[in-house]
Design a protein around this motif. Structure first.
Motif, PDB file in Angstrom:
ATOM      1  N   ALA A  75      57.268  -3.354  -3.468  1.00  0.00           N
ATOM      2  CA  ALA A  75      56.010  -3.826  -4.045  1.00  0.00           C
ATOM      3  C   ALA A  75      55.481  -2.835  -5.074  1.00  0.00           C
ATOM      4  O   ALA A  75      55.061  -3.227  -6.165  1.00  0.00           O
ATOM      5  CB  ALA A  75      54.984  -4.054  -2.946  1.00  0.00           C
ATOM      6  N   ASP A  76      55.516  -1.550  -4.742  1.00  0.00           N
ATOM      7  CA  ASP A  76      55.043  -0.524  -5.681  1.00  0.00           C
ATOM      8  C   ASP A  76      55.873  -0.519  -6.952  1.00  0.00           C
ATOM      9  O   ASP A  76      55.343  -0.400  -8.055  1.00  0.00           O
ATOM     10  CB  ASP A  76      55.076   0.858  -5.031  1.00  0.00           C
ATOM     11  CG  ASP A  76      54.019   1.021  -3.946  1.00  0.00           C
ATOM     12  OD1 ASP A  76      53.062   0.218  -3.907  1.00  0.00           O
ATOM     13  OD2 ASP A  76      54.152   1.967  -3.141  1.00  0.00           O
ATOM     14  N   GLU A  77      57.182  -0.673  -6.785  1.00  0.00           N
ATOM     15  CA  GLU A  77      58.080  -0.695  -7.944  1.00  0.00           C
ATOM     16  C   GLU A  77      57.783  -1.904  -8.829  1.00  0.00           C
ATOM     17  O   GLU A  77      57.743  -1.799 -10.042  1.00  0.00           O
ATOM     18  CB  GLU A  77      59.528  -0.727  -7.454  1.00  0.00           C
ATOM     19  CG  GLU A  77      60.538  -0.321  -8.486  1.00  0.00           C
ATOM     20  CD  GLU A  77      61.932  -0.157  -7.883  1.00  0.00           C
ATOM     21  OE1 GLU A  77      62.859  -0.026  -8.690  1.00  0.00           O
ATOM     22  OE2 GLU A  77      62.089  -0.186  -6.651  1.00  0.00           O
ATOM     23  N   PHE A  78      57.530  -3.053  -8.200  1.00  0.00           N
ATOM     24  CA  PHE A  78      57.179  -4.259  -8.939  1.00  0.00           C
ATOM     25  C   PHE A  78      55.870  -4.069  -9.703  1.00  0.00           C
ATOM     26  O   PHE A  78      55.765  -4.398 -10.887  1.00  0.00           O
ATOM     27  CB  PHE A  78      57.065  -5.450  -7.985  1.00  0.00           C
ATOM     28  CG  PHE A  78      56.497  -6.676  -8.623  1.00  0.00           C
ATOM     29  CD1 PHE A  78      57.256  -7.441  -9.487  1.00  0.00           C
ATOM     30  CD2 PHE A  78      55.194  -7.063  -8.366  1.00  0.00           C
ATOM     31  CE1 PHE A  78      56.727  -8.578 -10.090  1.00  0.00           C
ATOM     32  CE2 PHE A  78      54.664  -8.194  -8.952  1.00  0.00           C
ATOM     33  CZ  PHE A  78      55.430  -8.953  -9.818  1.00  0.00           C
ATOM     34  N   LEU A  79      54.859  -3.516  -9.037  1.00  0.00           N
ATOM     35  CA  LEU A  79      53.552  -3.348  -9.676  1.00  0.00           C
ATOM     36  C   LEU A  79      53.607  -2.368 -10.844  1.00  0.00           C
ATOM     37  O   LEU A  79      52.824  -2.485 -11.785  1.00  0.00           O
ATOM     38  CB  LEU A  79      52.508  -2.917  -8.643  1.00  0.00           C
ATOM     39  CG  LEU A  79      52.169  -3.992  -7.608  1.00  0.00           C
ATOM     40  CD1 LEU A  79      51.258  -3.420  -6.526  1.00  0.00           C
ATOM     41  CD2 LEU A  79      51.550  -5.221  -8.263  1.00  0.00           C
TER      42      LEU A  79
END
Length: 84
Positions: free
Chosen positions: A68-72
């Motif tokens: 999720a952090d990588e996506f954001l």
């Protein structure tokens, strides 16, 4: 998820992020970006709603916090601007 273009496109679709407005996933080895265009003046509120949807997917879809952090990090939400 190691941020694969097809996986991100599917994830955007699963989160219904393509309903916000034109959604573009730009991907190559050097440049990774998910761009979502929303109505004028709605980028901040839409970004928060998208972040909330991503957070909800952590518990529902088995997505890891790192994913999720990588996506954001590659997510850009901008306002639609009508050209004069």
């Amino acid at each position: 998820m190691a941020l694969d273009k097809d996986q991100i496109k599917q994830w955007v679709k699963n989160l219904n992020l393509d309903n916000w407005g034109p959604t573009e996933v730009i991907w190559n080895e050097d440049f990774k970006r998910v761009s979502i265009i929303v109505g004028e003046g709605e980028s901040e509120s839409s970004l928060q709603q998208i972040k909330d949807a991503v957070a909800a997917s952590l518990s529902n879809d088995g997505v890891t916090k790192d994913d999720a952090d990588e996506f954001l990090k590659v997510l850009y939400v901008s306002d639609y601007a009508v050209e004069d």
